[in-house]
Design a protein around this motif. Structure first.
Motif, mmCIF file in Angstrom:
data_model
loop_
_atom_site.group_PDB
_atom_site.id
_atom_site.type_symbol
_atom_site.label_atom_id
_atom_site.label_comp_id
_atom_site.label_asym_id
_atom_site.label_seq_id
_atom_site.Cartn_x
_atom_site.Cartn_y
_atom_site.Cartn_z
ATOM 1 N N ASN A 174 0.794 -1.226 0.000
ATOM 2 C CA ASN A 174 0.000 0.000 0.000
ATOM 3 C C ASN A 174 0.825 1.274 0.000
ATOM 4 O O ASN A 174 0.317 2.339 -0.376
ATOM 5 N N TRP A 175 2.085 1.190 0.429
ATOM 6 C CA TRP A 175 2.930 2.377 0.404
ATOM 7 C C TRP A 175 3.686 2.531 -0.915
ATOM 8 O O TRP A 175 4.341 3.552 -1.148
ATOM 9 N N MET A 176 3.592 1.541 -1.784
ATOM 10 C CA MET A 176 4.306 1.606 -3.057
ATOM 11 C C MET A 176 3.977 2.856 -3.884
ATOM 12 O O MET A 176 4.870 3.450 -4.508
ATOM 13 N N PRO A 177 2.722 3.312 -3.916
ATOM 14 C CA PRO A 177 2.420 4.514 -4.705
ATOM 15 C C PRO A 177 3.181 5.753 -4.271
ATOM 16 O O PRO A 177 3.354 6.687 -5.057
ATOM 17 N N ARG A 178 3.661 5.777 -3.022
ATOM 18 C CA ARG A 178 4.351 6.965 -2.526
ATOM 19 C C ARG A 178 5.793 7.067 -3.021
ATOM 20 O O ARG A 178 6.332 8.171 -3.118
ATOM 21 N N TRP A 179 6.408 5.921 -3.299
ATOM 22 C CA TRP A 179 7.827 5.990 -3.654
ATOM 23 C C TRP A 179 8.183 5.260 -4.943
ATOM 24 O O TRP A 179 9.289 5.430 -5.475
ATOM 25 N N TYR A 180 7.291 4.451 -5.492
ATOM 26 C CA TYR A 180 7.609 3.693 -6.711
ATOM 27 C C TYR A 180 7.752 4.641 -7.904
ATOM 28 O O TYR A 180 6.959 5.575 -8.073
ATOM 29 N N ARG A 181 8.757 4.370 -8.733
ATOM 30 C CA ARG A 181 8.964 5.134 -9.957
ATOM 31 C C ARG A 181 9.058 4.169 -11.141
ATOM 32 O O ARG A 181 9.878 3.236 -11.121
ATOM 33 N N PRO A 182 8.247 4.367 -12.181
ATOM 34 C CA PRO A 182 8.250 3.450 -13.330
ATOM 35 C C PRO A 182 9.615 3.317 -13.999
ATOM 36 O O PRO A 182 9.923 2.285 -14.592
ATOM 37 N N GLU A 183 10.438 4.375 -13.899
ATOM 38 C CA GLU A 183 11.757 4.326 -14.550
ATOM 39 C C GLU A 183 12.804 3.617 -13.703
ATOM 40 O O GLU A 183 13.982 3.537 -14.096
ATOM 41 N N GLY A 184 12.416 3.079 -12.559
ATOM 42 C CA GLY A 184 13.358 2.395 -11.689
ATOM 43 C C GLY A 184 13.843 1.075 -12.266
ATOM 44 O O GLY A 184 13.349 0.597 -13.290
ATOM 45 N N ALA A 185 14.800 0.471 -11.578
ATOM 46 C CA ALA A 185 15.421 -0.761 -12.078
ATOM 47 C C ALA A 185 14.470 -1.950 -12.030
ATOM 48 O O ALA A 185 14.576 -2.868 -12.845
ATOM 49 N N LEU A 186 13.543 -1.964 -11.082
ATOM 50 C CA LEU A 186 12.634 -3.096 -10.921
ATOM 51 C C LEU A 186 11.211 -2.704 -11.271
ATOM 52 O O LEU A 186 10.783 -1.575 -11.034
ATOM 53 N N SER A 187 10.479 -3.651 -11.838
ATOM 54 C CA SER A 187 9.054 -3.452 -12.055
ATOM 55 C C SER A 187 8.345 -3.532 -10.706
ATOM 56 O O SER A 187 8.922 -3.983 -9.704
ATOM 57 N N ALA A 188 7.089 -3.112 -10.670
ATOM 58 C CA ALA A 188 6.325 -3.210 -9.429
ATOM 59 C C ALA A 188 6.209 -4.664 -8.991
ATOM 60 O O ALA A 188 6.332 -4.982 -7.803
ATOM 61 N N ALA A 189 5.976 -5.566 -9.945
ATOM 62 C CA ALA A 189 5.876 -6.992 -9.607
ATOM 63 C C ALA A 189 7.207 -7.527 -9.094
ATOM 64 O O ALA A 189 7.238 -8.382 -8.203
ATOM 65 N N GLY A 190 8.308 -7.048 -9.660
ATOM 66 C CA GLY A 190 9.622 -7.472 -9.193
ATOM 67 C C GLY A 190 9.870 -7.053 -7.754
ATOM 68 O O GLY A 190 10.437 -7.809 -6.959
ATOM 69 N N ILE A 191 9.438 -5.838 -7.421
ATOM 70 C CA ILE A 191 9.565 -5.365 -6.043
ATOM 71 C C ILE A 191 8.691 -6.202 -5.125
ATOM 72 O O ILE A 191 9.110 -6.619 -4.040
ATOM 73 N N ALA A 192 7.455 -6.466 -5.553
ATOM 74 C CA ALA A 192 6.533 -7.268 -4.746
ATOM 75 C C ALA A 192 7.083 -8.664 -4.509
ATOM 76 O O ALA A 192 6.917 -9.239 -3.432
ATOM 77 N N ASP A 193 7.748 -9.212 -5.501
ATOM 78 C CA ASP A 193 8.325 -10.547 -5.366
ATOM 79 C C ASP A 193 9.408 -10.548 -4.290
ATOM 80 O O ASP A 193 9.498 -11.485 -3.484
ATOM 81 N N ARG A 194 10.212 -9.496 -4.247
ATOM 82 C CA ARG A 194 11.245 -9.400 -3.210
ATOM 83 C C ARG A 194 10.624 -9.150 -1.834
ATOM 84 O O ARG A 194 11.105 -9.672 -0.826
ATOM 85 N N PHE A 195 9.576 -8.340 -1.826
ATOM 86 C CA PHE A 195 8.846 -8.158 -0.572
ATOM 87 C C PHE A 195 8.364 -9.499 -0.039
ATOM 88 O O PHE A 195 8.429 -9.779 1.161
ATOM 89 N N CYS A 196 7.855 -10.312 -0.955
ATOM 90 C CA CYS A 196 7.305 -11.604 -0.555
ATOM 91 C C CYS A 196 8.379 -12.463 0.103
ATOM 92 O O CYS A 196 8.119 -13.125 1.110
ATOM 93 N N ASP A 197 9.583 -12.457 -0.458
ATOM 94 C CA ASP A 197 10.679 -13.218 0.158
ATOM 95 C C ASP A 197 10.923 -12.754 1.588
ATOM 96 O O ASP A 197 11.098 -13.572 2.509
#
Length: 216
Positions: A174-197
């Motif tokens: 839920n906090w991803m909209p505050r800091w996520y940037r589309p031009e970043g190295a990871l996709s949103a799903a990629g970040i979520a996958d690491r969060f899951c780990d």
């Protein structure tokens, strides 16, 4: 830019929304997300759409009538999207990963709508509309709790307060909209996958202690 009409209901006659109405929703959604609801006027929306205020008022009487369908549609569509990708017969930890990554995929596809809708979750003066949105939110959160409970029942997750654990898991997304940037190295799903780990390492059940061999 993704077609925001995917988040919206058909018009009153049951027909697809017109191109002009979709454009208004698309523009208003982006402006609400970037400037906040109070920072956007009907004049701003009309200017961005390249239409007169009179034309805009022909379709919508006020800003609330634009944002409300977006808010409900975003919450409902998120729930349906994640539910479609859930496989109840899959291992609970696999389902948990799917829940997080598909939520992130939806967020990335409809980022402006997600941000705009989140600003009015509790402030909609229309009780019926607010109730409908909360019902879809509750269905989405209940799916997560069911997954966590399945993980505990299977011995994959340690015993815990399911509702509190659900808040913990959702907080990572839920906090991803505050800091996520589309031009970043990871996709949103990629970040979520690491969060899951990281999440799984925190709530995974400890393996049963091995019994030492009995001395003879």
């Amino acid at each position: 830019m993704d077609d925001i009409s995917d988040l919206l209901e058909l018009d009153a006659a049951g027909e697809p929304l017109s191109g002009r109405i979709v454009q208004i929703f698309q523009v208003a959604c982006r402006l609400f997300a970037q400037r906040g609801f109070d920072g956007v006027s009907m004049r701003d929306i009309a200017l961005e759409c390249g239409i007169s205020k009179a034309t805009l008022y022909h379709y919508f009487p006020d800003k609330d009538s634009i944002l409300r369908p977006l808010a409900i549609g975003t919450t409902k569509s998120l729930c349906l999207h994640v539910s479609r990708h859930d496989r109840p017969d899959a291992p609970p930890l696999e389902r948990l990963r799917s829940f997080l990554t598909e939520t992130a995929n939806f967020f990335e596809k409809f980022r402006w709508a997600w941000i705009a809708a989140s600003t009015v979750f509790w402030s909609d003066p229309k009780t019926r509309a607010r109730k409908e949105r909360i019902e879809w939110r509750d269905r989405y959160e209940q799916l997560l709790r069911d997954i966590l409970q399945a993980g505990m029942d299977a011995g994959e997750l340690r015993p815990m307060d399911v509702k509190l654990a659900g808040h913990f898991v959702l907080g990572s997304i839920n906090w991803m909209p505050r800091w996520y940037r589309p031009e970043g190295a990871l996709s949103a799903a990629g970040i979520a996958d690491r969060f899951c780990d990281m999440i799984i390492e925190g709530i995974r059940a400890e393996p049963p202690a091995s019994t030492p061999p009995r001395r003879r």
